[in-house]
Design a protein around this motif. Structure first.
Motif, PDB file in Angstrom:
ATOM      1  N   SER A 128       0.563  -1.558  -0.129  1.00  9.64           N
ATOM      2  CA  SER A 128      -0.096   0.111  -0.059  1.00  9.64           C
ATOM      3  C   SER A 128       0.987   1.373  -0.158  1.00  9.64           C
ATOM      4  N   LEU A 129       2.272   1.488  -0.111  1.00  7.11           N
ATOM      5  CA  LEU A 129       3.405   2.091   0.229  1.00  7.11           C
ATOM      6  C   LEU A 129       2.740   2.845  -1.175  1.00  7.11           C
ATOM      7  N   THR A 130       2.000   2.520  -2.651  1.00  7.78           N
ATOM      8  CA  THR A 130       2.496   3.057  -3.367  1.00  7.78           C
ATOM      9  C   THR A 130       1.180   4.000  -3.502  1.00  7.78           C
ATOM     10  N   VAL A 131       0.506   3.705  -2.997  1.00  7.17           N
ATOM     11  CA  VAL A 131      -1.038   4.750  -2.180  1.00  7.17           C
ATOM     12  C   VAL A 131      -0.586   6.502  -1.868  1.00  7.17           C
ATOM     13  N   LEU A 132       0.865   6.537  -1.768  1.00  5.84           N
ATOM     14  CA  LEU A 132       1.177   8.187  -0.881  1.00  5.84           C
ATOM     15  C   LEU A 132       1.615   8.485  -1.814  1.00  5.84           C
ATOM     16  N   MET A 133       2.334   7.493  -3.129  1.00 12.19           N
ATOM     17  CA  MET A 133       2.779   8.742  -4.645  1.00 12.19           C
ATOM     18  C   MET A 133       2.057   8.628  -5.698  1.00 12.19           C
ATOM     19  N   ALA A 134       1.166   7.342  -5.452  1.00 10.87           N
ATOM     20  CA  ALA A 134      -0.078   7.582  -6.598  1.00 10.87           C
ATOM     21  C   ALA A 134      -0.168   9.246  -6.895  1.00 10.87           C
ATOM     22  N   PRO A 135      -1.146   9.860  -5.752  1.00 12.84           N
ATOM     23  CA  PRO A 135      -1.416  10.797  -6.147  1.00 12.84           C
ATOM     24  C   PRO A 135      -0.388  11.793  -6.844  1.00 12.84           C
TER      25      PRO A 135
END
Length: 231
Positions: A128-135
């Motif tokens: 889920s760490l990718t969601v911190l970069m996705a935005p």
């Protein structure tokens, strides 16, 4: 005050590089994870690949981020409330679209598995760490490079509006194992985010809305990890 009638000077090279980031992530990711064993290691590799895309997107359009931030930081609390409203609408679009697809027989529960599913606490947290970069990455690529920089160009503006929304949905290809029907709700959310940018004239309004939307996944994964840790 931002000039909403401004036409951006489009850099073909920057635009092409930005557009290539998502397909490269989708292509390189599955290839790279074959080189390691273990689900956590695979998730960490995916995090690294998305981090490189995140850095590339910010580097390409750091000027837009810097300029818009100077405007966005004023009356930030009001804009935060607007972002919360944007998140509510985003979830309503997802739920409504999925119910509609299911009602016409185009989708079922198995086809609409979303990003909140967690198979294990640790794997879920790492993944889920990718969601911190996705935005940041997705708003820069799909909303700015593929839509907003084309505004005030007549029919081309709205053609890019449609293209950016469709490609945003397809950008979730790996999340839905290539099920295009399951990506349609995210295409609609992509259109909604494009409208937010169009009317707010500020990419940070999009980034904040998208971040608040995605952070639910990370917080859910973190909660599961904490509960599992103390069991």
């Amino acid at each position: 005050m931002l000039n909403s009638n401004k036409q951006f000077k489009i850099s073909p090279i920057k635009t092409i590089i930005a557009i290539l980031i998502p397909p490269l992530e989708l292509r390189i990711g599955p290839m790279a994870i074959k080189l390691v064993s273990g689900q956590i290691a695979k998730a960490a590799i995916m995090d690294l690949i998305f981090f490189l895309g995140f850095i590339a997107a910010i580097w390409l359009y750091h000027d837009v981020l810097s300029t818009d931030w100077k405007q966005f930081k004023h009356r930030w609390f009001f804009k935060f409330l607007l972002a919360i409203g944007g998140v509510v609408v985003s979830y309503l679009i997802l739920i409504g679209a999925r119910l509609l697809l299911k009602s016409v027989g185009l989708a079922d529960g198995a086809n609409t598995t979303d990003l909140l599913s967690i198979q294990s606490a640790t794997l879920g947290l790492v993944g889920s760490l990718t969601v911190l970069m996705a935005p940041f990455t997705e708003e820069i690529i799909f909303r700015h490079a593929l839509f907003y920089q084309w505004k005030n160009r007549g029919l081309l503006t709205w053609l890019m509006f449609i293209v950016s929304a469709i490609l945003f949905g397809l950008g979730h290809w790996n999340n839905f194992d290539g099920n295009v029907i399951a990506m349609i709700p995210y295409m609609l959310v992509g259109a909604w985010y494009a409208l937010i940018y169009y009317f707010s004239h500020n990419i940070w309004q999009n980034i904040l809305t998208h971040f608040l939307f995605d952070i639910m996944q990370f917080l859910g994964a973190l909660l599961v990890f904490v509960v599992a840790f103390f069991q």
